[in-house]
Design an enzyme around this catalytic site. Structure first.
Site, PDB file in Angstrom:
ATOM      1  N   GLY A 139       0.803  -1.227   0.000  1.00  0.00           N
ATOM      2  CA  GLY A 139       0.000   0.000   0.000  1.00  0.00           C
ATOM      3  C   GLY A 139       0.831   1.270   0.000  1.00  0.00           C
ATOM      4  O   GLY A 139       0.592   2.186  -0.776  1.00  0.00           O
ATOM      5  N   ALA A 154       2.531   4.705   0.047  1.00  0.00           N
ATOM      6  CA  ALA A 154       2.022   6.070  -0.048  1.00  0.00           C
ATOM      7  C   ALA A 154       0.549   6.109  -0.454  1.00  0.00           C
ATOM      8  O   ALA A 154      -0.191   7.016  -0.061  1.00  0.00           O
ATOM      9  CB  ALA A 154       2.862   6.869  -1.043  1.00  0.00           C
ATOM     10  N   TYR A 155       0.125   5.124  -1.226  1.00  0.00           N
ATOM     11  CA  TYR A 155      -1.283   5.052  -1.637  1.00  0.00           C
ATOM     12  C   TYR A 155      -2.175   4.883  -0.412  1.00  0.00           C
ATOM     13  O   TYR A 155      -3.153   5.617  -0.231  1.00  0.00           O
ATOM     14  CB  TYR A 155      -1.468   3.883  -2.603  1.00  0.00           C
ATOM     15  N   SER A 156      -1.834   3.924   0.457  1.00  0.00           N
ATOM     16  CA  SER A 156      -2.609   3.709   1.676  1.00  0.00           C
ATOM     17  C   SER A 156      -2.595   4.955   2.552  1.00  0.00           C
ATOM     18  O   SER A 156      -3.609   5.331   3.151  1.00  0.00           O
ATOM     19  CB  SER A 156      -2.055   2.519   2.466  1.00  0.00           C
ATOM     20  N   LYS A 162      -4.907   7.662   1.003  1.00  0.00           N
ATOM     21  CA  LYS A 162      -6.318   7.295   1.104  1.00  0.00           C
ATOM     22  C   LYS A 162      -6.809   7.305   2.549  1.00  0.00           C
ATOM     23  O   LYS A 162      -7.968   7.631   2.823  1.00  0.00           O
ATOM     24  CB  LYS A 162      -6.544   5.920   0.464  1.00  0.00           C
TER      25      LYS A 162
END
Length: 274
Positions: free
Chosen positions: A145, A147-149, A152
């Site tokens: 996940g 930086a995306y996690s 978000k």
């Protein structure tokens, strides 16, 4: 006639939401990077094409939120709904993420929504609604996940703040957290057997998710029928995040000894043989 501004409206969930809004009698300001995709969206609106205004722009550019809100006011005279949907995929774990990728994720999926909300709130009236499109990877650990996690999950925090801060003046704010649905962004990853099995065999559903599943929830949350739903994050994932489901195929595989694999540290990982 009410008006929705949707980022990332040229493809995937954003496109599906735009068409669903138009079908419900809501005008749409559709923002996306590629003008050709926006032109296709207008064409698909058919007889209601005059209910769609488009703006080809990068959501992360400093002047884009002001331009988009100004277009809504100039074309339709109001703004009732903001859908922060624009995003990118192919996340990487922290140790594989350089600063450029970190900044790209945070800029598009946290900074840009913050700035769109800041621009929209002053022109929104009572019974308005903001929807932030988060992800199941913000609700659970999410392998790779990174930086995306983080982006978000930050979006969910922003959602609860906006709900609290502006709910008393009639502006609701909620988030949706889609599981993996087939879009242009996820097609490559769905071709990976490991990624596909992780989703199919851990989801207690008889079918996969679709962009329509997410779009329908977005439109519902903006409607009067959801008028007392505020500050919530709703997972749309067939039960992936809220259960510990494993398919029979996966359970059988778990009882079969496998060769050791190694963690990032280089040490053998613990094995489960059932």
């Amino acid at each position: 006639m009410k008006v929705a501004l949707i980022t990332g409206a040229g493809t995937g969930i954003g496109r599906a939401a735009a068409l669903e809004f138009v079908a419900a009698g809501v005008a749409v300001v559709a923002l996306g990077r590629r003008s050709s995709r926006l032109e296709d969206l207008v064409a698909d609106a058919g007889e209601k094409a005059d209910m769609v205004a488009t703006i080809a722009a990068d959501a992360t550019e400093d002047d884009t939120p002001a331009r988009a809100v100004a277009l809504a006011l100039a074309r339709f005279g109001r703004l009732d709904y903001l859908i922060n949907n624009a995003g990118i995929g192919r996340p990487k774990p922290v140790h594989e993420t350089d600063d450029a990728l970190l900044d790209q994720n945070l800029n598009l999926m946290l900074r840009a929504p913050f700035r769109f909300i800041r621009e929209a709130v002053p022109v929104m009236g009572p019974e308005s609604c903001i929807i932030n499109v988060s992800s199941t990877y913000a609700l659970v650990g999410g392998l790779r996940g990174g930086a995306y996690s983080a982006a978000k999950a930050g979006l969910i925090g922003l959602t609860t703040h906006v709900a609290c801060q502006y709910g008393s003046i009639g502006i609701r704010c909620n988030a949706v957290a889609p599981g993996v649905v087939e879009t242009e962004m996820t097609n490559d990853r769905m071709n990976s057997e490991t990624f596909r099995r992780m989703n199919e065999e851990m989801t207690p559903s008889t079918r996969g998710g679709t962009v329509a599943d997410v779009a329908n929830m977005i439109v519902f949350l903006c409607s009067d029928k959801a008028g007392w739903i505020n500050g919530q994050c709703i997972a749309i994932d067939g039960g992936w995040t809220s259960t510990k489901f494993l398919s029979e195929k996966a359970l059988v595989a778990a009882r079969t000894p496998v060769a050791p694999h190694f963690t990032h540290s280089g040490r053998p990982a613990a094995q489960t043989t059932g």
